[in-house]
Design a protein around this motif. Sequence first.
Motif, short mmCIF file in Angstrom:
data_model
loop_
_atom_site.label_atom_id
_atom_site.label_comp_id
_atom_site.label_asym_id
_atom_site.label_seq_id
_atom_site.Cartn_x
_atom_site.Cartn_y
_atom_site.Cartn_z
N GLN A 286 64.28 33.23 16.74
CA GLN A 286 64.17 31.86 16.21
C GLN A 286 65.47 31.44 15.55
N GLU A 287 66.08 32.36 14.81
CA GLU A 287 67.33 32.06 14.10
C GLU A 287 68.47 31.78 15.10
N ILE A 288 68.49 32.54 16.18
CA ILE A 288 69.52 32.32 17.22
C ILE A 288 69.33 30.93 17.83
N LYS A 289 68.08 30.59 18.10
CA LYS A 289 67.79 29.26 18.67
C LYS A 289 68.17 28.17 17.68
N GLY B 288 57.78 52.73 18.30
CA GLY B 288 57.41 51.75 17.27
C GLY B 288 57.32 50.33 17.80
N ILE B 289 58.08 50.03 18.85
CA ILE B 289 58.05 48.64 19.37
C ILE B 289 56.71 48.35 20.07
N SER B 290 56.00 49.39 20.47
CA SER B 290 54.74 49.17 21.18
C SER B 290 53.51 49.36 20.31
N VAL B 291 53.72 49.68 19.02
CA VAL B 291 52.59 49.90 18.12
C VAL B 291 51.74 48.63 18.00
N GLU B 292 52.40 47.47 17.94
CA GLU B 292 51.64 46.21 17.83
C GLU B 292 50.92 45.85 19.14
N SER B 293 51.20 46.61 20.19
CA SER B 293 50.44 46.43 21.44
C SER B 293 49.25 47.38 21.48
N GLY B 294 49.09 48.16 20.40
CA GLY B 294 47.93 49.06 20.32
C GLY B 294 48.22 50.48 20.78
N ILE B 295 49.50 50.80 21.02
CA ILE B 295 49.83 52.17 21.44
C ILE B 295 50.39 52.91 20.21
N SER C 245 57.75 44.88 10.79
CA SER C 245 57.22 45.18 12.11
C SER C 245 58.14 44.57 13.17
N ALA C 246 58.26 45.29 14.27
CA ALA C 246 59.18 44.87 15.34
C ALA C 246 58.84 43.46 15.81
N GLY C 247 57.54 43.16 15.97
CA GLY C 247 57.14 41.84 16.47
C GLY C 247 57.63 40.72 15.58
N GLU C 248 57.40 40.87 14.27
CA GLU C 248 57.79 39.80 13.34
C GLU C 248 59.31 39.67 13.24
N ALA D 233 57.59 41.44 20.13
CA ALA D 233 58.90 42.09 20.19
C ALA D 233 59.37 42.21 21.65
N HIS D 234 58.48 42.66 22.54
CA HIS D 234 58.86 42.77 23.96
C HIS D 234 59.21 41.39 24.50
N ILE D 235 58.37 40.40 24.16
CA ILE D 235 58.57 39.05 24.70
C ILE D 235 59.86 38.43 24.15
N GLY D 236 60.11 38.68 22.85
CA GLY D 236 61.34 38.15 22.23
C GLY D 236 62.58 38.75 22.88
N LEU D 237 62.55 40.03 23.19
CA LEU D 237 63.71 40.66 23.84
C LEU D 237 63.89 40.10 25.26
N GLY D 238 62.76 39.84 25.93
CA GLY D 238 62.83 39.23 27.26
C GLY D 238 63.50 37.86 27.20
N GLU D 239 63.14 37.11 26.14
CA GLU D 239 63.72 35.77 25.95
C GLU D 239 65.22 35.87 25.67
N LEU D 240 65.57 36.83 24.81
CA LEU D 240 67.01 37.00 24.48
C LEU D 240 67.81 37.31 25.73
#
Length: 252
Positions: A240-243, A25-32, A230-233, A82-89
């Motif tokens: 954002q809330e953590i920041k 499900g985390i990759s659905v917004e990447s088109g997979i 959705s995972a991305g949102e 979602a992938h990028i946000g986890l990378g940032e975290l």
Amino acid sequence: MDKLIARAAEMVINSNLTLALTGAGISVESGIPDFRGAGGLWSKYDPAEYASIEAFRADPEKVWQMLRDMDEIVSAAKPNKAHIGLGELEKMGYLHYIITQNVDNLHQEGGSRNVIEYHGNSNTLSCLWCGKKYKSDAKRSEFPPRCECGKILKPDVVFFGEPIPPEALSRSFQLASSAKVLLVIGTSALVSPANTIPTIAKQNHAKVIEINMERTHLTNSITDIFLQGSAGEIVEAVVQEIKRRGGGNHLM
Ligand code: OAD
């Protein structure tokens, strides 16, 4: 929803060991497409015929039709929010490991370093008969790709009936046993043994934050906070809330 996001962010800020368990499900917004959703891979291909090790041994050429289909989609995919946000975290020190069931490499492309690939990965191919290994890129022009011994190669992803890579299995168990927070993102948690990870974490008193478009069997049993969407949102909103709460860099 804002209150739930705030509670989730606080849990992550206060945790000294946070894991994420991710699924298709985390990759659905990447088109997979995922596996079990409408239009998912298993609505097109019967997993018993295409995703078991017995099926591969019996008719590898047939299984490669599905693998080529997947490969075309996956190789064009880019990491999403979602992938990028986890990378940032992870960089901020708030996420310590990702255990992923996915084999699409998008967590690494999204900036995550500590990724445990529970179902292997598709970067390499192996010969089940002579044991020789190849880089997938080196065999991209061949269909189906063959070993120098003449047999058809298998990607190093876990098929049904195959064991989980031992190091991924033991490391995940160890981490789940001591995690303080587990984010469960985009998985139906129907496939074992990956779906034992939330239970192990919960039994050891971790807080479970579930992010999914739909409720799963975990939602009413072990999930502490369910963030529906959705995972991305949702991942973006949590980051954002953590920041916003001043979570610059977390000391570990
Ligand atoms: P599934 O297809 O079983 O589940 C995908 C989950 O993601 C579902 O719960 C969806 O509701 C959710 N979902 C879909 N789109 C989403 C989005 N945009 N944001 C958030 N959630 C979303 O996939 P997995 O649980 O990953 O294994 O499946 C586990 C394993 O089954 C796979 O690794 C694969 C498969 O057979 C093997 O092939 C060994």
